[in-house]
Enzyme design. Structure first.
Site, PDB file in Angstrom:
ATOM      1  N   GLU A  42       0.858  -1.199   0.000  1.00 54.61           N
ATOM      2  CA  GLU A  42       0.000   0.000   0.000  1.00 54.61           C
ATOM      3  C   GLU A  42       0.890   1.244   0.000  1.00 54.61           C
ATOM      4  O   GLU A  42       2.113   1.149   0.091  1.00 54.61           O
ATOM      5  CB  GLU A  42      -0.884   0.015   1.258  1.00 54.61           C
ATOM      6  N   ASP A  68     -10.450   1.888  -3.273  1.00 56.04           N
ATOM      7  CA  ASP A  68      -9.352   1.779  -2.309  1.00 56.04           C
ATOM      8  C   ASP A  68      -8.477   3.029  -2.455  1.00 56.04           C
ATOM      9  O   ASP A  68      -8.986   4.135  -2.553  1.00 56.04           O
ATOM     10  CB  ASP A  68      -8.588   0.478  -2.560  1.00 56.04           C
TER      11      ASP A  68
END
Length: 290
Positions: free
Chosen positions: A16, A196
């Site tokens: 991420e 996301d």
């Protein structure tokens, strides 16, 4: 048609927070569940890993060098080697139930970090901001899983997503960058994927990694889908712009909660991809301490 490529031979658990360092010609990212910050230098192909004692939800590069890192229990300042220097604040949520997740910086170099409510029984997560003087402030609540932080080029809007609830919000900002009341930018239907991590381009369009959707999508300032790019993996997690002209999109993906059959069928799950695009992205600011 732009050609999607794998950055290098790497697959992570939950990569991420991709962050481009223009001065280093390098990409940084976190592997949340492994408690790591990675750096890949594009010119030399050198890959380095910094390990931390708990999950690393998000981070930003500091103007003074090193990182500001949001881990499960607290937000810390570290040096460039990842050694903890100063605790900024504790996680204002119950850290056993809500770890830090997506985050980044605004045009003033302030750091934002949101949480993800693990039990999933209600919207128990929040978004907080660390100001330049290191003062922490909770600025939004009523979130299940915070993601998708990005800011418009004119600094008038903050964009966020609540991934489990399948919605992107935008929040007006005043001249001091203080948030007003958030509003829905776009909701997603079943089968579209859920929003996301994200990034903003110089034309004011919002690029979202659509988790469980096999794709990246670009949305106009009005929330209309303008483009989409299909991926060979189900779950992209975040995007950022980089490269010499800021026209390379870096895409992190995950293999979290995937069984061995899915990983075998889609072995690039957890890889990082690059995608050349026709529009430049906005640069991420470093965290500024005063």
């Amino acid at each position: 048609m732009a050609e999607l490529q794998v950055l290098f031979d790497y697959t992570g658990h939950l990569p991420e927070c991709p962050t481009w360092s223009e001065s280093e010609n390098a990409l940084y990212w976190a592997d949340i569940l492994e408690g790591e910050i990675h750096r890949y230098h594009l010119s030399s192909a050198k890959h380095t890993v910094l390990s931390f004692h708990e999950e690393v939800g998000c981070f930003a590069l500091r103007e003074k060098g090193g990182f500001i890192v949001a881990m499960r229990n607290a937000i810390w300042l570290t040096d460039k080697h990842g050694l903890l220097q100063r605790k900024v604040c504790d996680n204002p949520s119950n850290p056993q139930l809500a770890r830090f997740n997506d985050g980044g910086t605004d045009h003033l170099g302030r750091f934002y970090a949101g949480t993800f409510w693990g039990p999933g029984d209600y919207n128990g997560a929040m978004l907080m901001r660390i100001d330049n003087d290191l003062t922490p402030k909770v600025i939004q609540c009523d979130i299940h899983g915070h993601n998708g932080l990005a800011f418009s080029q004119d600094n008038q809007w903050m964009f966020t997503s609540d991934t489990p609830n399948g919605v992107i919000y935008r929040t007006p900002l005043d001249e001091q960058g203080e948030p007003g009341s958030r509003e829905v930018f776009r909701r997603f239907k079943e089968g579209e994927g859920i929003p996301d991590g994200a990034a903003m381009d110089v034309e004011g369009c919002y690029w979202s990694a659509l988790f469980d959707g096999w794709r990246i999508a670009r949305f106009s300032p009005q929330g209309e889908q303008l483009e989409e790019y299909r991926l060979p993996v189900r779950c992209p997690t975040m995007v950022c712009f980089g490269g010499d002209d800021m026209k390379t999109l870096f895409i992190t993906t995950t293999r979290e909660n995937m069984d061995s059959q899915e990983v075998a069928e889609y072995p690039l799950s957890g890889a990082i991809f690059t995608l050349p695009v026709s529009v430049a992205g906005m640069k991420k600011n470093r965290f500024v301490e005063r």
